[in-house]
Scaffold this motif. Sequence first.
Motif, mmCIF file in Angstrom:
data_model
loop_
_atom_site.group_PDB
_atom_site.id
_atom_site.type_symbol
_atom_site.label_atom_id
_atom_site.label_comp_id
_atom_site.label_asym_id
_atom_site.label_seq_id
_atom_site.Cartn_x
_atom_site.Cartn_y
_atom_site.Cartn_z
ATOM 1 N N GLY A 1 0.826 -1.196 0.000
ATOM 2 C CA GLY A 1 0.000 0.000 0.000
ATOM 3 C C GLY A 1 0.855 1.238 0.000
ATOM 4 N N GLY A 2 0.197 2.408 -0.072
ATOM 5 C CA GLY A 2 0.912 3.668 -0.066
ATOM 6 C C GLY A 2 1.277 4.070 1.350
ATOM 7 N N VAL B 1 0.781 4.827 7.193
ATOM 8 C CA VAL B 1 0.727 6.254 7.495
ATOM 9 C C VAL B 1 1.162 7.027 6.254
ATOM 10 C CG1 VAL B 1 1.622 8.089 8.996
ATOM 11 C CG2 VAL B 1 1.279 5.782 9.909
ATOM 12 N N PRO B 2 0.440 8.086 5.861
ATOM 13 C CA PRO B 2 0.834 8.850 4.660
ATOM 14 C C PRO B 2 2.256 9.380 4.765
ATOM 15 C CG PRO B 2 -1.361 9.499 5.374
ATOM 16 C CD PRO B 2 -0.794 8.607 6.461
ATOM 17 N N ALA B 3 2.986 9.306 3.669
ATOM 18 C CA ALA B 3 4.377 9.741 3.667
ATOM 19 C C ALA B 3 4.515 11.225 3.958
ATOM 20 C CB ALA B 3 5.018 9.409 2.316
ATOM 21 N N ALA C 1 -7.516 4.369 12.025
ATOM 22 C CA ALA C 1 -6.413 4.347 11.066
ATOM 23 C C ALA C 1 -6.344 3.042 10.293
ATOM 24 C CB ALA C 1 -5.084 4.590 11.777
ATOM 25 N N PHE C 2 -7.005 1.994 10.792
ATOM 26 C CA PHE C 2 -7.001 0.705 10.098
ATOM 27 C C PHE C 2 -8.213 0.531 9.182
ATOM 28 C CE2 PHE C 2 -4.415 -0.193 13.898
ATOM 29 C CZ PHE C 2 -3.258 -0.640 13.277
ATOM 30 N N LEU D 1 -7.431 9.685 6.838
ATOM 31 C CA LEU D 1 -7.941 10.518 7.920
ATOM 32 C C LEU D 1 -7.796 11.997 7.592
ATOM 33 C CD1 LEU D 1 -6.541 8.469 10.927
ATOM 34 C CD2 LEU D 1 -8.948 8.759 10.314
ATOM 35 N N GLU D 2 -6.743 12.353 6.851
ATOM 36 C CA GLU D 2 -6.554 13.755 6.466
ATOM 37 C C GLU D 2 -7.689 14.233 5.560
ATOM 38 O OE1 GLU D 2 -2.667 12.251 7.813
ATOM 39 O OE2 GLU D 2 -4.217 11.473 6.492
ATOM 40 N N HIS D 3 -8.011 13.444 4.539
ATOM 41 C CA HIS D 3 -9.083 13.809 3.622
ATOM 42 C C HIS D 3 -10.419 13.837 4.353
ATOM 43 C CE1 HIS D 3 -11.351 12.828 -0.400
ATOM 44 N NE2 HIS D 3 -11.568 14.050 0.018
#
Length: 409
Positions: free
Chosen positions: A49-50, A72-74, A139-140, A154-156
Motif C-alpha cells: 500500500g501507499g 501512514v501517509p508519507a 487508522a485501520f 484521515l486527512e481527507h
Amino acid sequence: MGGAHPQRGLRAGAPRRLAGAVARGHRRLGSAGALALLLTACSAGGSGGGGVAHNHGTPSIPAADGLPRMVVPADNPYTEAKFELGRALFHDTRLSGNGTQSCASCHEQARAFTDGRPLAIGSTGQTHPRNAQPLANAAFHATLTWANPTLVTLEHQMEVPLFGTDPVELGITDANMPEVLGRFAADAKYVELFAAAFGGGSGQITIGNIIKAIATFERGLTSADSRYDRYLAGKAVLTESETRGMQLFMGEKAECFHCHGSFNFNDHIRYVGQGRVETPFHNTGLYNMGGTGAFPYPNRGLFEFTAQAADMGAFRAASLRNVALTAPYMHDGSIAALEEVLDFYAAGGRNVTNGPLAGDGRRNPYKSDLIGNISLTAQDKTDLVAFLRTLTDDTLVTSARFAKPSWLP
C-alpha cells in the motif's frame, strides 16, 4: 470525525464495491477458521500500500500489542509532538466557527469516542442524518464514515467535519477561518505546540497543519487491550457464557464473523502487508419503504455515490470493538441496545409496520445474501452479548493520554 456526514454529490466515477465481496469468500469457515483469520491478520508484516509503515512496537505510535503495522501517509509521518497538538485541537471548542463545539463533542472518550445520541448534532444545532461513529483504530479502516468510498485517509476525511455545509459540523468557512486561526495564534501554548510539531513562526498555524495534527491524534487512538485481546494473549480467561458467545460469533450458526471477522471486527481494513484491500458495503434489511427497496433520504448508503439500484441501503459494517459503549446502533441510531441488534439480525431484517418508513426490510430486494433468518435461543443471545462485552477496552476510555489536556479552558 464526521461519521454523520452522508457526503452527497460525488457520483460519477466513484468506485463501486458489491456488498459481501470479501465475506462470501469466507462463508465456509468454521469457528477455528474464523479465529485463525483474526490471528493471522494481526501478525501481518512486510510492506504494501501507499504511505509509510510504522510498527506499533516502536515508540512512534504507542499502542497495545496485537495490532498489525499501520499505514501512514508519507507526507504526514507520526510524531509525538503532532499527536499532542492534535489531542488539544480535538478537544478544543475554539476549532469550530462559532466556538461552541469540538471534535470531542461528538466523540467522547468515555463512550469510546461516540456521543450516545441516535443522530449527531453540529455546532449550529443542526441534527445530522447519521450516527457518530467510534474512532478507535480508525487508522485501520480502508474507508471512513458509513458509506463514502472516496474517503480513504484521515486527512481527507477531516475536511468533512471542518468545512461541511450539509450538514454543518464544525462550521469553518472562508469568512470565519481567519478568526478561527487567530484564536490559536493568540494562545502562547498553541504557538509552542505548533512550533514543536511543525517548526516555529505564525505561518505554521494553518488549517492544513491542523488537519495533519488531528489525523495524527486519531492514528494514536488504538484499541487492543480488551479482555478478549488479553484472552488471545493468554493473559485472561473468558467465562463459560463468554466462551459460548465467542464460538457462536465465530461460527456458522450466528454468522457474525462474515462481516466482523477481522482483528478490528469489521471488513473494511487496511494494514501493511495486506495485499488486496476490499471495501464491501452491505444492505442489512433495515428498511424497505413501500416494498420498493428504498431507504429514507439522505441515508441511502452507497447509492448516493453510484446511483445504482443494487447499492440502495448498502453501508459499511461498523467495527465492534468497544461496541457495548457505543449505543445506539446502525447508521441512523435506530436500534437502541445490543439485544435488539441481535433480534434484528436473527430475523433477517426489520419490518416497519406503520408511518412513512413502513416496509418489510426482511424482503428488501437489495438485501445482502449474508443476511437471513438465524435461529438463536434466549441463551444464545445472552452468550453473544456477553462475548461482545469482552471487546470493551477500558484503557482506551480512561487513559489520560487520550483525554482533554488539563490546560485547556
